[in-house]
Design a protein around this motif. Sequence first.
Motif, short mmCIF file in Angstrom:
data_model
loop_
_atom_site.label_atom_id
_atom_site.label_comp_id
_atom_site.label_asym_id
_atom_site.label_seq_id
_atom_site.Cartn_x
_atom_site.Cartn_y
_atom_site.Cartn_z
N ALA A 525 0.83 -1.21 0.00
CA ALA A 525 0.00 0.00 0.00
C ALA A 525 0.86 1.25 0.00
N GLU A 526 2.02 1.18 0.63
CA GLU A 526 2.91 2.34 0.68
C GLU A 526 3.70 2.52 -0.61
N ILE A 527 4.19 1.41 -1.18
CA ILE A 527 5.09 1.54 -2.33
C ILE A 527 4.37 1.98 -3.60
N VAL A 528 3.09 1.68 -3.74
CA VAL A 528 2.41 2.03 -4.99
C VAL A 528 2.26 3.54 -5.16
N ASP A 529 2.48 4.30 -4.10
CA ASP A 529 2.43 5.75 -4.21
C ASP A 529 3.80 6.36 -4.50
N HIS A 530 4.83 5.52 -4.50
CA HIS A 530 6.17 6.01 -4.84
C HIS A 530 6.18 6.44 -6.31
N PRO A 531 6.78 7.58 -6.64
CA PRO A 531 6.67 8.14 -8.00
C PRO A 531 7.04 7.15 -9.12
N GLU A 532 8.18 6.48 -9.00
CA GLU A 532 8.59 5.58 -10.07
C GLU A 532 7.73 4.32 -10.13
N PHE A 533 7.30 3.86 -8.97
CA PHE A 533 6.39 2.71 -8.94
C PHE A 533 5.06 3.08 -9.57
N SER A 534 4.56 4.25 -9.18
CA SER A 534 3.27 4.70 -9.69
C SER A 534 3.31 4.88 -11.20
N ALA A 535 4.40 5.45 -11.70
CA ALA A 535 4.53 5.66 -13.14
C ALA A 535 4.56 4.33 -13.89
N ARG A 536 5.27 3.34 -13.33
CA ARG A 536 5.35 2.04 -13.99
C ARG A 536 4.00 1.33 -13.95
N LEU A 537 3.27 1.47 -12.86
CA LEU A 537 1.93 0.88 -12.77
C LEU A 537 1.03 1.43 -13.87
N GLU A 538 1.08 2.74 -14.07
CA GLU A 538 0.23 3.34 -15.10
C GLU A 538 0.66 2.89 -16.49
N ALA A 539 1.96 2.72 -16.71
CA ALA A 539 2.46 2.30 -18.03
C ALA A 539 2.07 0.87 -18.36
N THR A 540 1.85 0.04 -17.34
CA THR A 540 1.54 -1.38 -17.58
C THR A 540 0.05 -1.69 -17.41
N GLY A 541 -0.78 -0.68 -17.29
CA GLY A 541 -2.19 -0.96 -17.03
C GLY A 541 -2.44 -1.44 -15.62
N ARG A 542 -1.63 -0.89 -14.67
CA ARG A 542 -1.73 -1.21 -13.25
C ARG A 542 -1.52 -2.69 -12.98
N ARG A 543 -0.49 -3.24 -13.61
CA ARG A 543 -0.10 -4.63 -13.34
C ARG A 543 1.03 -4.66 -12.32
N LEU A 544 0.93 -5.59 -11.40
CA LEU A 544 1.93 -5.70 -10.34
C LEU A 544 2.19 -7.16 -10.02
N GLU A 545 3.47 -7.51 -9.84
CA GLU A 545 3.84 -8.86 -9.39
C GLU A 545 4.32 -8.80 -7.95
N VAL A 546 3.96 -9.81 -7.20
CA VAL A 546 4.42 -9.95 -5.82
C VAL A 546 4.87 -11.40 -5.65
#
Length: 889
Positions: A525-546
């Motif tokens: 929840a904290e990292i997705v607001d980080h600028p570079e993380f947020s930018a990458r999420l938007e570029a990938t259609g909000r895809r995230l791997e954990v």
Amino acid sequence: MHDPTPTEVLDAVGRLEAEQEMPERMRADVRLLGSLLGQVLRESGSADLYEDVERLRVATIHAYTDPSPEAFDRAARVADSFSVQRADEVARAFTCYFHLVNLAEEHHRVRVLRERDGQPERDPRGTIAGAYAELAAEVGEDAARERLQALRFHPVFTAHPTEARRRAVSTAIRRLSTLVDELGAAPESSAAQQRTTRLMLEEIDTLWRTAPIRAEKPSPTDEVRTVMAVFDDTLFTTVPEIYRRADEAIRGGIDGDQPPLVRPFVRVGTWVGGDRDGNPFVTAKVSRQAAAIASEHVLLGLERAAQRVGRGLTLDASTTPPSDELLALWERLRSADEDAAVEIAKRSPNEPHRRVVLLLSRKIAATRTRDADLAYRDPEHLLADLRIVQASLAQGGAARQAYGQLQQLIWQVETYGFHLAELEVRQHSAVHAKVLAELDAGGARSEQTEEVLEVFRAISFIQERFGPRAAGRYIVSFTQSAEDLANVHRLARYAVGEGGTPPVLDVIPLFETFADLQAAPAILAEIVDHPEFSARLEATGRRLEVMLGYSDSSKDVGPVAANLALYEAQALIAAWAQESGIELTLFHGRGGALGRGGGPANSAILAQPPHSVDGRFKLTEQGEVIFARYGDPDIAMRHVDQVAAAILTASAPSNEERNRTAAEHYADIAEVMETTSRARFFDLVKAPGFAPWFATVTPMEEVGLLALGSRPARRGLSVESLEDLRAIPWVFAWTQARINLAGWFGLGTALESVGDEARLKEAYAQWPLFRTMIDNVAMSLAKADDRIARQYLALGDREDLAQLVMDEMTLTRAWVIRIAGGDGLLANKPVLQRAVKLRSPYVDALSLLQLRALRALRDAPADLPADPEQQRLLLLSVSGVAAGLQNTG
């Protein structure tokens, strides 16, 4: 005590064979291969070797069927009676036997799969087609098709040191497997049968004479080439065939004249050459080499496939007129490669589609050889050209050619690109923190810092040369805060310098310990607001791997608490992703052994929490598991079909509701099991002196001497602490001691604490997670052996710890049998039960040889170097037991 009489031996062998309930054809294969090995041993030149092997074989079979201490003692005396040199030979003979038994079992599986394929009314259960039909009945045809076309299965091959076989041994077994096929097809008593038998004897003799353990550890690039063998031999041709079969099955017949419904759903990842967590031998240079080797293999495969397709497209322009787009493509290709175009045009005077595809194969070759004038810039441009050919064929009336072999080639390009496998980098969060502290201080840069920064430059290089899919996933092991993830982007900026462009990165947290799993949702929840993380999420259609680590969590709190914590973490992460509008992919760091999250993948997938799969499943595949699942085309096809079917089924509303309801209904049981199993595990591992005791009663120290992989077994520790011991030797050592503690310890106490047998049986029937846990523990315990376990535990002179282990084993076994039903372990899994019973007496023989070597090493004066002959015998037995149990680490 007397030695068993011939009648007693025959009775013992008869009881063993009756218990195994082996299919007759498989029994015939095992007997044939065993008799050929016996002939090789008699011809070996070592006097009485065959007789000594038989003495130990007969003694261990008799002891296996006769539970008396006298029978076991007789077998132990036989093992102890050999000289060290003879024990060495006997251990090698039994290891050979296991390789042959494994081959026979695999051959039987392939035979059954082929026969099943030939049946007009195939059982659709466990297939993509069957799962699709069930899903369509539940959610409707359109929704089912949408889910099918979004399906994704992403195995990631890793270089963890768990493949105890040498590649030379694996290659000899593959050749022998081909000969077994040929023998089955040859007429009885024919010259062909005699010739094949002679060649089999030659191969078995080679196998016997090949050293079973490596003299030196493989380098990371050796490991890359080993994985490439699986791609060359199996995956390149098998994966598109899987798509084809699934498409035909869903359509309900063989059409071949329509665009496929199935989209390519397999993506192959690799840590081989990229995983540097604790492996100093994986450098930026190695990562570049790994990417180059993989690209060479896939481009060569694509080039040859395009040649085959092109040569087959002998369609005349009068019967299949080319489209305007195809003619324009020909002109572009001709002007760039004039001499070849002239020659091809002569050979294909009125075959426009053939001409084009043959020139495309030359462009693929130019891409491989780095010929800038002809090379493709990326796989998307090749796909665009192939689709022009496909559309022209379809428009010209040749739909079967458009969607036949050409479609297979398109699927191969879509699946593998020009990179083959997506190279993933992994590094420990503590390394990042240390390097950043040094960089922020502004002083001289250490060698480690320069190497860490060079990794990011290597990723940029790989992306530019082989495409953005070739690299870019960066896994942070032991992620404990959002800062651990943000540090990767900081390091990437340091690597390229002021004004430079960092590589495109998908930073993936790896949550491993019990505490980290519990903290995961808050960190995300904290990292997705980080600028570079947020930018990458938007570029990938909000895809995230954990990524979730099964190994270290199990070593941290025990297997029961770890499994429950992993489920809870997945449920919370999936719920958070749903609320945050994130397309989540959970990456499961499962090992091959049960103590590292192993076991059947399809049943594990079906037991996942709601929305934690959603049509996507990614997991690590390693060591012996890679070759067991992907080494044979028929088995690979069945494995991928089963996993893909499970991925589809897992996301069905009925399956998700079942898991949700069961988790809620049995939450009280889960809570009791988690608390009591963890306490019981801590009673053992936190006992004073546990770590050195563990190193004494198992071959943990010696496992580190085996040349299994390039990576060290430890993160630099002494046996006074288990904190930095890798999960692989932790599991491997317990397996070798025939205890398998990492797979079951604490479950008996947990079940006893619940106490309600009726409700536990009900949970076994209705709660998929619980059922999977019980079944995996049953397998783990079936491969353990009480009598041999006691011999290992006696090496440690700690009766309190030994008794704790044995009491828990007895309690766990009793509860598992009561819950699963039947009169013994795996009673409800007859095929698995047969496989265990087939091998157990022979594994016992190797365990007895290992014990005598371990005793000799433990009894030797501490100030003297280890006896090399005893050490070699121990390592030979370790390799043999691994082959027999088919679980290393």
